[in-house]
Design a protein around this motif. Structure first.
Motif, short mmCIF file in Angstrom:
data_model
loop_
_atom_site.label_atom_id
_atom_site.label_comp_id
_atom_site.label_asym_id
_atom_site.label_seq_id
_atom_site.Cartn_x
_atom_site.Cartn_y
_atom_site.Cartn_z
N THR A 1 0.87 -1.17 0.00
CA THR A 1 0.00 0.00 0.00
C THR A 1 0.91 1.22 0.00
OG1 THR A 1 -1.73 -1.14 1.25
CG2 THR A 1 -1.76 1.27 1.29
N PHE A 2 0.57 2.23 -0.81
CA PHE A 2 1.39 3.43 -0.93
C PHE A 2 0.58 4.65 -0.51
CE2 PHE A 2 2.57 0.38 -4.20
CZ PHE A 2 3.94 0.25 -4.01
N SER A 3 1.22 5.57 0.21
CA SER A 3 0.54 6.80 0.59
C SER A 3 1.57 7.90 0.81
CB SER A 3 -0.30 6.60 1.86
OG SER A 3 0.50 6.19 2.95
N ASP A 4 1.09 9.15 0.78
CA ASP A 4 1.98 10.30 0.97
C ASP A 4 1.38 11.26 2.00
OD1 ASP A 4 -0.07 11.60 -0.40
OD2 ASP A 4 0.99 11.59 -2.31
N THR A 5 0.88 10.70 3.07
CA THR A 5 0.19 11.49 4.08
C THR A 5 1.06 11.73 5.30
OG1 THR A 5 -1.92 11.65 5.28
CG2 THR A 5 -0.82 9.50 5.28
N ASP A 6 0.55 12.49 6.23
CA ASP A 6 1.24 12.75 7.49
C ASP A 6 1.41 11.45 8.28
OD1 ASP A 6 1.97 15.06 9.58
OD2 ASP A 6 0.87 13.50 10.64
N TYR A 7 2.56 11.28 8.90
CA TYR A 7 2.84 10.02 9.59
C TYR A 7 1.82 9.71 10.69
CZ TYR A 7 4.64 12.45 13.74
OH TYR A 7 4.76 13.21 14.88
N LYS A 8 1.27 10.75 11.32
CA LYS A 8 0.32 10.52 12.41
C LYS A 8 -0.94 9.83 11.91
CE LYS A 8 0.39 14.86 13.85
NZ LYS A 8 1.55 15.41 13.09
N LYS A 9 -1.35 10.13 10.69
CA LYS A 9 -2.53 9.47 10.11
C LYS A 9 -2.25 7.99 9.86
CE LYS A 9 -4.38 13.63 7.91
NZ LYS A 9 -4.78 14.27 6.62
N VAL A 10 -1.02 7.68 9.47
CA VAL A 10 -0.65 6.28 9.28
C VAL A 10 -0.69 5.54 10.62
CG1 VAL A 10 1.21 4.72 8.57
CG2 VAL A 10 0.78 6.82 7.27
N LEU A 11 -0.12 6.14 11.64
CA LEU A 11 -0.04 5.48 12.94
C LEU A 11 -1.42 5.25 13.56
CD1 LEU A 11 3.08 7.21 14.54
CD2 LEU A 11 2.95 5.08 13.24
N GLN A 12 -2.38 6.07 13.20
CA GLN A 12 -3.74 5.87 13.70
C GLN A 12 -4.39 4.61 13.14
OE1 GLN A 12 -5.73 9.52 12.65
NE2 GLN A 12 -4.72 10.72 14.25
N CYS A 13 -3.84 4.09 12.05
CA CYS A 13 -4.47 2.96 11.35
C CYS A 13 -3.76 1.63 11.56
CB CYS A 13 -4.53 3.25 9.85
SG CYS A 13 -5.50 4.71 9.42
N VAL A 14 -2.66 1.61 12.31
CA VAL A 14 -1.93 0.36 12.47
C VAL A 14 -2.59 -0.52 13.52
CG1 VAL A 14 0.26 1.36 11.71
CG2 VAL A 14 -0.33 1.40 14.15
N ALA A 15 -2.27 -1.81 13.46
CA ALA A 15 -2.90 -2.81 14.33
C ALA A 15 -1.83 -3.57 15.10
CB ALA A 15 -3.74 -3.77 13.49
N PRO A 16 -2.22 -4.26 16.18
CA PRO A 16 -1.23 -4.98 17.00
C PRO A 16 -0.43 -6.05 16.26
CG PRO A 16 -3.26 -4.68 18.23
CD PRO A 16 -3.55 -4.23 16.83
N ASN A 17 -0.95 -6.56 15.15
CA ASN A 17 -0.18 -7.57 14.41
C ASN A 17 0.67 -6.95 13.30
OD1 ASN A 17 -2.44 -6.89 12.97
ND2 ASN A 17 -3.05 -8.98 12.48
N ASP A 18 0.81 -5.62 13.30
CA ASP A 18 1.74 -4.93 12.40
C ASP A 18 3.07 -4.72 13.12
OD1 ASP A 18 -0.13 -4.60 10.33
OD2 ASP A 18 -0.86 -2.70 11.18
N LEU A 19 4.12 -4.50 12.33
CA LEU A 19 5.40 -4.03 12.86
C LEU A 19 5.68 -2.69 12.19
CD1 LEU A 19 8.71 -3.74 12.41
CD2 LEU A 19 7.86 -4.45 14.63
N VAL A 20 5.82 -1.64 13.00
CA VAL A 20 6.05 -0.29 12.48
C VAL A 20 7.53 0.04 12.63
CG1 VAL A 20 5.42 2.14 12.63
CG2 VAL A 20 3.73 0.37 13.19
#
Length: 303
Positions: free
Chosen positions: A165-184
């Motif tokens: 998935t590709f995006s060019d948004t603010d990092y805070k918006k990305v972090l709002q969408c992550v889940a416990p089974n992700d690795l950031v």
């Protein structure tokens, strides 16, 4: 992992440090998320190790993330366009570079951007205060040859096509969408060992906002790794992340910097990783008592 494909030589990339950073990744995760993806060096390495099947690549630099998307999803198109631009270089290849730079600043077309990054001085992307690419060319060379570029482009596409998935948004918006089974994995601008304004970006990130975002990740039980502060010799760069986040700090000795070598200085570059509590909770290293004596220093010498 030194033979991994990388079409873009990008100053600040974690390509050389990827092997040691991946040591702290879980063996398998659902998705690797990079809110500050850059040239996606960590995701490329993680894909080669088959750590994840899905990747989210985000970067506020729209031209860069668009280029990464085309490299991954349309390798034929971008390698052909790069070859055409590269072969149009004439006796005055420096003037050709400036013409392409002017065209990129007008159109933001990814093929122009790829050529500029392959040809610019020290692989160092730079923007002026108006957001225009202003780095000079490396006058000693004409950039990566099309044959080598094509090999690297198709290598990256093979590892990541259809998985991102590709995006060019603010990092805070990305972090709002992550889940416990992700690795950031995060390598934000304006930190690290350069000690200067990070001209790869038009604007930096506010330290306090970033700390709040990390605190929210902790509250949600998200696993994450941050490349942040560091030091060279006795001089430190960047703000250390606060203790209340309960992060485990790893110091990576990356050897002598090229600048220190040129100046005849015996200065070791050290970069810091911060590991989240959720990441360590199920880590084999923690279960083996690896982290019980405070933060660790790893030695990783760059050749």
């Amino acid at each position: 992992m030194r033979n991994l494909p990388h079409p873009i030589q990008y100053q600040g990339s974690k390509r050389n440090l990827a092997p040691i950073i991946l040591k702290y990744f879980p063996q398998k995760v659902r998705r690797v998320v990079e809110p500050f993806a850059g040239t996606a060096a960590i995701s490329i390495a993680a894909a080669a190790k088959q750590i994840a099947r899905q990747f989210w690549l985000n970067d506020i630099n729209k031209s860069l993330i668009k280029l990464i998307e085309i490299i991954i999803e349309s390798p034929d198109e971008i390698s052909g366009l790069y070859s055409k631009i590269w072969r149009e270089q004439h006796n005055d290849s420096v003037e050709h570079y400036y013409q392409i730079r002017e065209m990129f600043n007008r159109t933001h077309d990814p093929e122009f951007f790829l050529y500029l990054m392959a040809r610019c001085a020290k692989g160092s992307v730079r923007y002026n205060a108006e957001g225009l690419f202003n780095q000079s060319p490396d006058k000693r060379r004409k950039g990566t040859r099309p044959e080598k570029m094509e090999k690297n482009i198709f290598g990256v596409s093979f590892l990541l096509k259809g998985k991102c998935t590709f995006s060019d948004t603010d990092y805070k918006k990305v972090l709002q969408c992550v889940a416990p089974n992700d690795l950031v994995y995060m390598d934000p601008p304006y930190q690290g060992v350069c000690g200067e304004r990070d001209s790869r970006y038009y604007a930096g990130i506010a330290f306090d906002d970033f700390v709040v975002a990390l605190d929210e990740l902790n509250k949600k039980g998200i696993s994450f790794i941050v490349s942040y502060d560091g030091r060279r010799g006795t001089k430190s760069f960047g703000n250390p992340l606060p203790d209340f986040l309960n992060l485990t700090k790893i110091e990576i000795e990356a050897g002598r910097s090229s600048q220190a070598t040129l100046l005849g200085r015996d200065e070791i570059t050290v970069e810091s990783l911060y590991l989240s509590p959720a990441l360590l909770e199920n880590s084999p290293k923690k279960q083996n008592g690896y982290f019980e004596t405070g933060y660790k220093t790893e030695q990783f010498l760059l050749s």
